[in-house]
Design a protein around this motif. Structure first.
Motif, PDB file in Angstrom:
ATOM      1  N   SER A 176       0.807  -1.225   0.000  1.00 51.17           N
ATOM      2  CA  SER A 176       0.000   0.000   0.000  1.00 51.17           C
ATOM      3  C   SER A 176       0.835   1.268   0.000  1.00 51.17           C
ATOM      4  CB  SER A 176      -0.927   0.015   1.225  1.00 51.17           C
ATOM      5  OG  SER A 176      -0.170  -0.097   2.421  1.00 51.17           O
ATOM      6  N   ASP A 177       2.126   1.173  -0.397  1.00 54.30           N
ATOM      7  CA  ASP A 177       2.977   2.358  -0.310  1.00 54.30           C
ATOM      8  C   ASP A 177       3.030   3.159  -1.601  1.00 54.30           C
ATOM      9  OD1 ASP A 177       4.413   0.655  -1.874  1.00 54.30           O
ATOM     10  OD2 ASP A 177       6.163   0.535  -0.549  1.00 54.30           O
ATOM     11  N   GLY A 178       2.285   2.750  -2.627  1.00 54.82           N
ATOM     12  CA  GLY A 178       2.255   3.512  -3.857  1.00 54.82           C
ATOM     13  C   GLY A 178       3.444   3.298  -4.765  1.00 54.82           C
ATOM     14  N   VAL A 179       4.357   2.398  -4.396  1.00 57.70           N
ATOM     15  CA  VAL A 179       5.500   2.076  -5.242  1.00 57.70           C
ATOM     16  C   VAL A 179       5.158   0.843  -6.073  1.00 57.70           C
ATOM     17  CG1 VAL A 179       7.943   1.446  -5.286  1.00 57.70           C
ATOM     18  CG2 VAL A 179       7.089   3.032  -3.553  1.00 57.70           C
ATOM     19  N   ARG A 180       5.517   0.866  -7.337  1.00 59.20           N
ATOM     20  CA  ARG A 180       5.210  -0.237  -8.254  1.00 59.20           C
ATOM     21  C   ARG A 180       5.609  -1.581  -7.651  1.00 59.20           C
ATOM     22  NH1 ARG A 180       8.601  -2.796 -12.045  1.00 59.20           N
ATOM     23  NH2 ARG A 180       7.530  -3.725 -13.828  1.00 59.20           N
ATOM     24  N   ALA A 181       4.649  -2.541  -7.618  1.00 55.78           N
ATOM     25  CA  ALA A 181       4.883  -3.873  -7.069  1.00 55.78           C
ATOM     26  C   ALA A 181       4.252  -4.889  -8.014  1.00 55.78           C
ATOM     27  CB  ALA A 181       4.296  -3.999  -5.664  1.00 55.78           C
ATOM     28  N   VAL A 182       5.058  -5.826  -8.552  1.00 58.00           N
ATOM     29  CA  VAL A 182       4.587  -6.771  -9.553  1.00 58.00           C
ATOM     30  C   VAL A 182       5.199  -8.146  -9.295  1.00 58.00           C
ATOM     31  CG1 VAL A 182       4.261  -4.982 -11.323  1.00 58.00           C
ATOM     32  CG2 VAL A 182       6.463  -6.147 -11.145  1.00 58.00           C
ATOM     33  N   ASP A 183       4.796  -9.122 -10.115  1.00 59.51           N
ATOM     34  CA  ASP A 183       5.389 -10.459 -10.158  1.00 59.51           C
ATOM     35  C   ASP A 183       5.413 -11.142  -8.791  1.00 59.51           C
ATOM     36  OD1 ASP A 183       6.484 -12.659 -11.314  1.00 59.51           O
ATOM     37  OD2 ASP A 183       8.498 -11.841 -11.551  1.00 59.51           O
ATOM     38  N   PRO A 184       4.261 -11.254  -8.105  1.00 53.30           N
ATOM     39  CA  PRO A 184       4.251 -11.890  -6.782  1.00 53.30           C
ATOM     40  C   PRO A 184       4.424 -13.405  -6.873  1.00 53.30           C
ATOM     41  CG  PRO A 184       2.018 -11.376  -7.470  1.00 53.30           C
ATOM     42  CD  PRO A 184       2.921 -10.793  -8.515  1.00 53.30           C
ATOM     43  N   GLU A 185       5.100 -13.993  -5.883  1.00 50.55           N
ATOM     44  CA  GLU A 185       5.348 -15.440  -5.825  1.00 50.55           C
ATOM     45  C   GLU A 185       5.136 -15.934  -4.395  1.00 50.55           C
ATOM     46  OE1 GLU A 185       6.564 -17.835  -8.058  1.00 50.55           O
ATOM     47  OE2 GLU A 185       6.386 -16.503  -9.790  1.00 50.55           O
TER      48      GLU A 185
END
Length: 704
Positions: A605-614
């Motif tokens: 929830s920090d507004g920084v791009r977050a992708v590709d969860p594992e």
């Protein structure tokens, strides 16, 4: 921190931050206030609370938490261990150990230049701290006497890893501004050149010269005058003994590429001696400041046996030195002890330009760099602050304790300085706990990825000379995913206008198509291995679908209009993915696929791009890629969204995390997408190593 410098709390000071009870105020600086606190077990801690106006700056907050998480990874060799960071009562905070002792600035101001023994201890201790800081991929940027605390067990460097946060505060910096502390910043900081670990080496030289004489080697005066001297004038180091003088002279070279690295300094200071000799030398050299005669000077204490002086003019290195620079041919010894820590007024650092953003899968970065990690040494137990000056008996006990702590740190440093380089190719025999399982990988048979795909599906066992191809051909096959029982591999076959979900036996036989799917995305297995989840296009929007492996109708799981991708099914039944549902930046969410249209749980929830969860194998944690495409890191977060922290850090791109079967290691890819290098790292952040074979281009690792 001397008890006399603590201030009583005022009505506007907090009395509790997070789980910490606040007792007194230590100080205040540009970033905020520092308080003495107590954890629930009544251990003393230092709590740095960010100013309210900075806490309202989202750019600053994101960088603050990012850098604080990175600082938590720094080994506790002569540094202030960062314990926690978070937000409470609308305020951002960071918690570190509490150190009972004055700063180097305070001690020299009150009592004059250090004795030879203490001078040598400070030189070694601060160099050791820089090795630990640089090894974690950080640069202190504002090393100065007020950021070195003199504890009873040795010097401790504080306020590392947060200076860069102030650079990124959009409303508090401006292009071309030189931010730093006059008299301690390097020439390249003044001329706004690239900031590397060499700036800390320059500051180390200034600090050691100050400790020996009580004066800055570039004198006193305005910022402009000190800046001009740092760039053009020679330093005054006449008060330094011969062995140290040569090292300090080298550290203060104008050209950062010609300075030694922190590791070089440490090796030269301990003279290549064995562990026992170094333990004895440091144990005898360090005299706890509170125990000494207030009037003692450098003439009152005999100097330790001098370490061999470095060569008069070491050959320049081809690039600015780092903690991973090649070391001189000296047996690798060590570093003084760990300890707790207070916090002094915070550092201020020079701004760095924001990296340009590029489309995903097309970013370009510098070549991959080495990362190493030093396993922290357990710090000593807490000592209550504000005690009276110790008796001779107390001093003797403290000196013995310091020697024991030094020995522990020496053992850790010997391990670190002698361990195999993180850049070395893994042989499979470096660690008995490194997984023996092979990885399914994408094998690039020709250059051009990602604009041109020449991908085969293969299997690679770390330590082998090459990967073995399982599925080959002229088509583009990418993103292999192992089934829960390990007998099958799902992968994406890219077509010019579409993509297909395929499954193959683990030995490469029996390849068959399962369904059509969206391009450029992956497949994931249900916990029982009977279904696949994938991304499909529905009315121009990508949605999550599931389909039976043996045939049957697909089930649409999501129906909203937000951009989303990268589904991953956990062993506990939830699917994690990224979405832009709540803003412009990708964030990580999870949902129950058996409840289409049900509530999503937001994990970041920090507004920084977050992708590709594992998902981890036990479904308790999620690894993901955090940061912009030009310089992302691997992060971990708990399944409930708590405990987010960085696993890797640096200036290059880290991507594609994949867990080992036992959940103790992660594989990931570092570097430019056109030249990926597979790394592996323990889930605790240690033992980062390169595992890619020589001469091959492998990507999309998936531990079998």
């Amino acid at each position: 921190m001397d008890a006399t410098s603590l201030r009583e709390l005022r009505p506007d000071d907090p009395t509790r931050i997070g789980r910490y009870r606040i007792e007194a105020k230590i100080g205040e600086g540009g970033m905020g206030a520092v308080y003495l606190g107590r954890d629930p077990d009544e251990r003393p801690v230092a709590v740095k609370v960010v100013r309210a106006e900075l806490a309202g700056d989202r750019t600053f907050l994101a960088r603050f938490h990012d850098e604080a998480a990175n600082a938590q990874r720094v080994a506790s060799f002569c540094t202030a261990q960062v314990l926690e960071h978070g937000e409470d009562l609308g305020l951002a905070y960071m918690v570190t150990e509490y150190i009972d002792g004055p700063s180097l600035l305070q001690h020299v101001s009150d009592k004059g230049a250090l004795s030879p023994g203490m001078l040598h201890g400070v030189a070694v201790g601060v160099a050791a701290a820089l090795v630990a800081i640089h090894s974690a991929g950080l640069v202190h940027r504002d090393l100065k006497p007020s950021n070195v605390l003199l504890s009873i067990s040795g010097p401790r460097v504080i306020d590392f890893g947060i200076a860069r946060a102030l650079d990124m505060a959009s409303s508090h910096t401006r292009t071309g501004q030189v931010v730093g502390t006059p008299g301690w910043i390097a020439p390249e900081q003044i001329t706004t050149q690239q900031v590397t670990p060499a700036v800390d080496v320059f500051a180390w030289g200034c600090l050691v010269a100050f400790a020996a004489s009580g004066r800055n080697p570039f004198g006193q005066g305005s910022f402009q005058l000190l800046a001009a001297r740092a760039v053009h004038a020679d330093p005054e180091i006449d008060d330094l003994p011969a062995p140290l003088a040569g090292l300090v002279q080298a550290a203060l070279r104008k050209d950062p590429a010609q300075r030694p690295s922190a590791r070089d300094l440490l090796l030269a200071l301990v003279g290549g001696a064995g562990e026992a000799a170094v333990t004895t030398e440091l144990g005898e050299a360090w005299t706890s400041p509170p125990a000494g005669d207030p009037g003692a000077t450098s003439r009152d204490v005999p100097a330790p046996s001098p370490a061999p002086a470095p060569p008069p003019e070491p050959a320049p290195s081809p690039a600015a030195p780092t903690a991973q620079s090649p070391s001189p041919p000296v047996p690798a010894p060590p570093v003084p002890s760990p300890g707790p820590v207070t916090t002094a007024p915070e550092p201020v650092a020079e701004p760095e330009p924001e990296p340009p953003t590029e489309p995903a899968y097309e970013r370009r970065t510098d070549p991959p760099t080495e990362r190493q990690y030093v396993a922290p040494v357990a710090p000593p137990g807490p000592r209550p602050g504000g005690r009276d000056r110790p008796s001779r008996r107390t001093t003797l006990i403290a000196s013995t304790t310091a020697a024991v702590l030094t020995a522990a740190a020496v053992a850790g440093a010997v391990y670190y300085l002698n361990r195999p380089s993180g850049n070395a190719r893994n042989t499979g025999a470096e660690s008995a706990t490194f997984p023996a399982d092979p990885m399914f990988v994408r094998i690039d048979t020709a250059p051009g990825w990602p604009r041109e795909c020449h991908g085969d599906i293969g299997v690679y066992k770390p330590g082998d000379r090459s990967a073995t191809t399982l599925v080959k051909g002229s088509q583009c096959d990418i993103l292999p995913e192992r089934s829960p029982d390990g007998k099958l591999v799902a992968f994406t076959r890219q077509r010019p206008q579409r993509a297909e979900a395929w499954v193959v036996n683990a030995d490469g036989s029996g390849a068959r198509k399962v369904t059509d799917m969206a391009r450029g995305t992956r497949l994931t297995w249900s916990p029982d291995g009977t279904r696949l989840a994938y991304m499909g296009d529905e009315d121009g929007v990508r949605q999550i679908f599931t389909v039976p492996l043996r045939g049957g109708p697909a089930t649409q799981v999501t129906t909203d209009s937000s951009a989303k991708d990268d589904p991953m099914w956990s062993s506990k039944g939830r699917i994690v993915f990224w979405s832009k549902r709540d803003g412009d930046a990708e964030q990580i969410y999870s949902l129950d696929p058996n409840d289409p249209g049900g509530a999503w749980k937001r994990l970041t929830s920090d507004g920084v791009r977050a992708v590709d969860p594992e998902w981890s194998p036990d479904g308790s944690r999620v690894a993901f890629v955090r940061g912009e495409a030009t310089g992302s890191d691997i992060w971990l977060v708990n399944a409930d969204g708590s405990g987010a922290h960085a696993l890797t850090s640096g200036v290059v791109r880290d991507m594609d995390p994949a867990w080992s079967r036992d959940g103790r290691w992660l594989a990931y890819v570092r570097g430019d997408v056109t030249e990926p290098v597979i790394h592996a790292i323990r889930a605790g952040g240690e033992d980062d190593r390169v595992v890619s074979p020589e001469g091959s281009t492998l990507g999309h690792p998936n531990w079998s």
